[in-house]
Motif scaffolding. Structure first.
Motif, mmCIF file in Angstrom:
data_model
loop_
_atom_site.group_PDB
_atom_site.id
_atom_site.type_symbol
_atom_site.label_atom_id
_atom_site.label_comp_id
_atom_site.label_asym_id
_atom_site.label_seq_id
_atom_site.Cartn_x
_atom_site.Cartn_y
_atom_site.Cartn_z
ATOM 1 N N PRO A 100 0.795 -1.230 0.000
ATOM 2 C CA PRO A 100 0.000 0.000 0.000
ATOM 3 C C PRO A 100 0.827 1.280 0.000
ATOM 4 N N LEU A 101 2.139 1.177 -0.235
ATOM 5 C CA LEU A 101 2.968 2.378 -0.191
ATOM 6 C C LEU A 101 2.528 3.401 -1.228
ATOM 7 N N MET A 102 2.145 2.935 -2.426
ATOM 8 C CA MET A 102 1.618 3.836 -3.453
ATOM 9 C C MET A 102 0.226 3.354 -3.831
ATOM 10 N N SER A 103 -0.711 3.614 -2.942
ATOM 11 C CA SER A 103 -2.073 3.135 -3.136
ATOM 12 C C SER A 103 -3.029 4.321 -3.229
ATOM 13 N N VAL A 104 -4.259 4.030 -3.595
ATOM 14 C CA VAL A 104 -5.263 5.080 -3.789
ATOM 15 C C VAL A 104 -5.702 5.632 -2.440
ATOM 16 N N ARG A 105 -5.309 6.863 -2.175
ATOM 17 C CA ARG A 105 -5.771 7.566 -0.978
ATOM 18 C C ARG A 105 -6.669 8.746 -1.325
ATOM 19 N N ASN A 106 -6.503 9.258 -2.533
ATOM 20 C CA ASN A 106 -7.312 10.394 -2.980
ATOM 21 C C ASN A 106 -7.831 10.113 -4.389
ATOM 22 N N THR A 107 -9.032 10.583 -4.676
ATOM 23 C CA THR A 107 -9.587 10.511 -6.025
ATOM 24 C C THR A 107 -10.055 11.905 -6.419
ATOM 25 N N GLU A 108 -9.502 12.405 -7.508
ATOM 26 C CA GLU A 108 -9.857 13.743 -7.994
ATOM 27 C C GLU A 108 -10.752 13.605 -9.222
ATOM 28 N N ILE A 109 -11.896 14.255 -9.186
ATOM 29 C CA ILE A 109 -12.847 14.231 -10.300
ATOM 30 C C ILE A 109 -12.952 15.634 -10.875
ATOM 31 N N SER A 110 -12.841 15.745 -12.180
ATOM 32 C CA SER A 110 -12.921 17.072 -12.799
ATOM 33 C C SER A 110 -13.862 17.062 -13.993
ATOM 34 N N ASP A 111 -14.378 18.255 -14.301
ATOM 35 C CA ASP A 111 -15.255 18.534 -15.461
ATOM 36 C C ASP A 111 -16.641 17.940 -15.326
ATOM 37 N N ASN A 112 -17.025 17.488 -14.143
ATOM 38 C CA ASN A 112 -18.425 17.067 -13.946
ATOM 39 C C ASN A 112 -19.217 18.277 -13.464
ATOM 40 N N ALA B 223 -11.574 0.624 -4.600
ATOM 41 C CA ALA B 223 -11.516 0.671 -3.146
ATOM 42 C C ALA B 223 -10.314 1.474 -2.679
ATOM 43 N N PRO B 224 -10.496 2.356 -1.680
ATOM 44 C CA PRO B 224 -9.345 3.056 -1.110
ATOM 45 C C PRO B 224 -8.311 2.053 -0.615
ATOM 46 N N GLY B 225 -7.054 2.360 -0.841
ATOM 47 C CA GLY B 225 -5.985 1.463 -0.432
ATOM 48 C C GLY B 225 -5.534 0.508 -1.519
ATOM 49 N N THR B 226 -6.243 0.503 -2.646
ATOM 50 C CA THR B 226 -5.817 -0.341 -3.765
ATOM 51 C C THR B 226 -4.516 0.200 -4.351
ATOM 52 N N PRO B 227 -3.469 -0.616 -4.480
ATOM 53 C CA PRO B 227 -2.242 -0.121 -5.116
ATOM 54 C C PRO B 227 -2.530 0.463 -6.489
ATOM 55 N N LEU B 228 -1.960 1.621 -6.774
ATOM 56 C CA LEU B 228 -2.256 2.311 -8.029
ATOM 57 C C LEU B 228 -1.979 1.443 -9.249
ATOM 58 N N LEU B 229 -0.905 0.655 -9.194
ATOM 59 C CA LEU B 229 -0.561 -0.175 -10.346
ATOM 60 C C LEU B 229 -1.581 -1.284 -10.582
ATOM 61 N N GLN B 230 -2.388 -1.594 -9.572
ATOM 62 C CA GLN B 230 -3.400 -2.636 -9.748
ATOM 63 C C GLN B 230 -4.710 -2.087 -10.295
ATOM 64 N N VAL B 231 -4.820 -0.765 -10.415
ATOM 65 C CA VAL B 231 -6.043 -0.163 -10.928
ATOM 66 C C VAL B 231 -6.065 -0.276 -12.453
ATOM 67 N N ASP B 232 -7.063 -0.934 -12.979
ATOM 68 C CA ASP B 232 -7.257 -1.041 -14.428
ATOM 69 C C ASP B 232 -7.961 0.238 -14.887
ATOM 70 N N THR B 233 -7.182 1.218 -15.309
ATOM 71 C CA THR B 233 -7.741 2.539 -15.613
ATOM 72 C C THR B 233 -8.737 2.494 -16.772
ATOM 73 N N GLU B 234 -8.495 1.632 -17.754
ATOM 74 C CA GLU B 234 -9.429 1.546 -18.883
ATOM 75 C C GLU B 234 -10.769 0.964 -18.440
ATOM 76 N N ALA B 235 -10.734 -0.030 -17.587
ATOM 77 C CA ALA B 235 -11.978 -0.619 -17.100
ATOM 78 C C ALA B 235 -12.753 0.375 -16.243
ATOM 79 N N VAL B 236 -12.029 1.125 -15.416
ATOM 80 C CA VAL B 236 -12.679 2.151 -14.591
ATOM 81 C C VAL B 236 -13.336 3.203 -15.483
ATOM 82 N N ALA B 237 -12.631 3.626 -16.531
ATOM 83 C CA ALA B 237 -13.185 4.624 -17.452
ATOM 84 C C ALA B 237 -14.448 4.106 -18.125
ATOM 85 N N ARG B 238 -14.454 2.829 -18.493
ATOM 86 C CA ARG B 238 -15.643 2.255 -19.138
ATOM 87 C C ARG B 238 -16.828 2.238 -18.186
ATOM 88 N N ARG B 239 -16.564 1.916 -16.932
ATOM 89 C CA ARG B 239 -17.669 1.885 -15.962
ATOM 90 C C ARG B 239 -18.254 3.281 -15.762
#
Length: 232
Positions: A34-46, A61-77
């Motif tokens: 969790p050294l480089m994990s999701v602690r903040n989420t910034e949303i813009s242009d909404n 989920a907060p605490g998910t390591p950033l490298l484990q985040v599938d950014t394309e899948a998140v964008a699709r959702r």
């Protein structure tokens, strides 16, 4: 060609191996801890879609390591939210996930019995309201009249593309958009006036020409050939 002494070669190989080990170790630390994990989420242009709804759709989920985040899948959702056209998700180290959205902009409505569908410029119907509870900003939108409204219909896309790009002073006058084909677009304006627009080319010229013509008292304005406009 210079030949390295034999005794220096093992040192070089050892250095390369150590470098690889260090790099692999850092990647594993970033990916698994969790050294480089999701602690903040910034949303813009909404502007209309609540941030909480976007976060729910992102499902990170907060605490998910950033490298484990599938950014394309998140964008699709996120883009599956009806009022959002597209989304871009990117990592910002050490601990932030950035979400940039493009919202759909309402351009026209299509009546459907006791309800209306709201369409964006590409013809996507992404909101529906019962006639009894249409928001004031939606009531101001023009009605699209065409045979088969929808994003797969070239006539719809041409007519709504023109409508979306009208200057505000002209857009405020439009009550209905009548489109029989991509080259046969008309507008019904306030004051029982009609505009023959033609196709969806030279729209800026047509808009400027119409702005001048509207100073003339008439019931029909033809700007389909903006160099040779007419009114009657």
């Amino acid at each position: 060609m210079r030949v390295l002494p034999q005794r220096r070669r093992p040192r070089i190989v050892l250095g390369v191996v150590l470098t690889v080990v260090v790099v692999v170790g850092l990647v594993l630390i970033a990916y698994l801890t969790p050294l480089m994990s999701v602690r903040n989420t910034e949303i813009s242009d909404n502007r209309t879609v609540p941030g909480a709804q976007i976060l729910d759709a992102a499902a990170v989920a907060p605490g998910t390591p950033l490298l484990q985040v599938d950014t394309e899948a998140v964008a699709r959702r996120i883009a599956a939210i009806p009022s959002i056209s597209s989304a871009r998700v990117q990592r910002s180290y050490p601990s932030t996930l950035q979400i940039i959205v493009i919202e759909r902009v309402p351009v026209a409505v299509v009546p459907d019995g006791d309800k209306v569908h709201v369409l964006d410029r590409s013809g996507v119907g992404y909101l529906t309201y019962p006639n009894s509870s249409i928001p004031p900003e939606i009531k101001k939108l023009p009605v699209l009249q065409t045979a088969t409204p929808g994003p797969a219909d070239p006539t719809t896309r041409a007519a709504l593309g023109v409508t979306a790009d009208l200057p505000p002073q002209l857009s405020a006058l439009v009550l209905r958009v009548i489109a029989n084909s991509p080259v046969d677009i008309e507008f019904a304006l306030t004051g029982n006036r009609k505009v023959i627009w033609g196709d969806d080319t030279r729209n800026d010229e047509k808009a400027r020409t119409l702005g001048y013509l509207l100073s003339q008292k008439a019931t029909e304005y033809n700007v389909s050939a903006p160099n040779f406009p007419a009114f009657r």
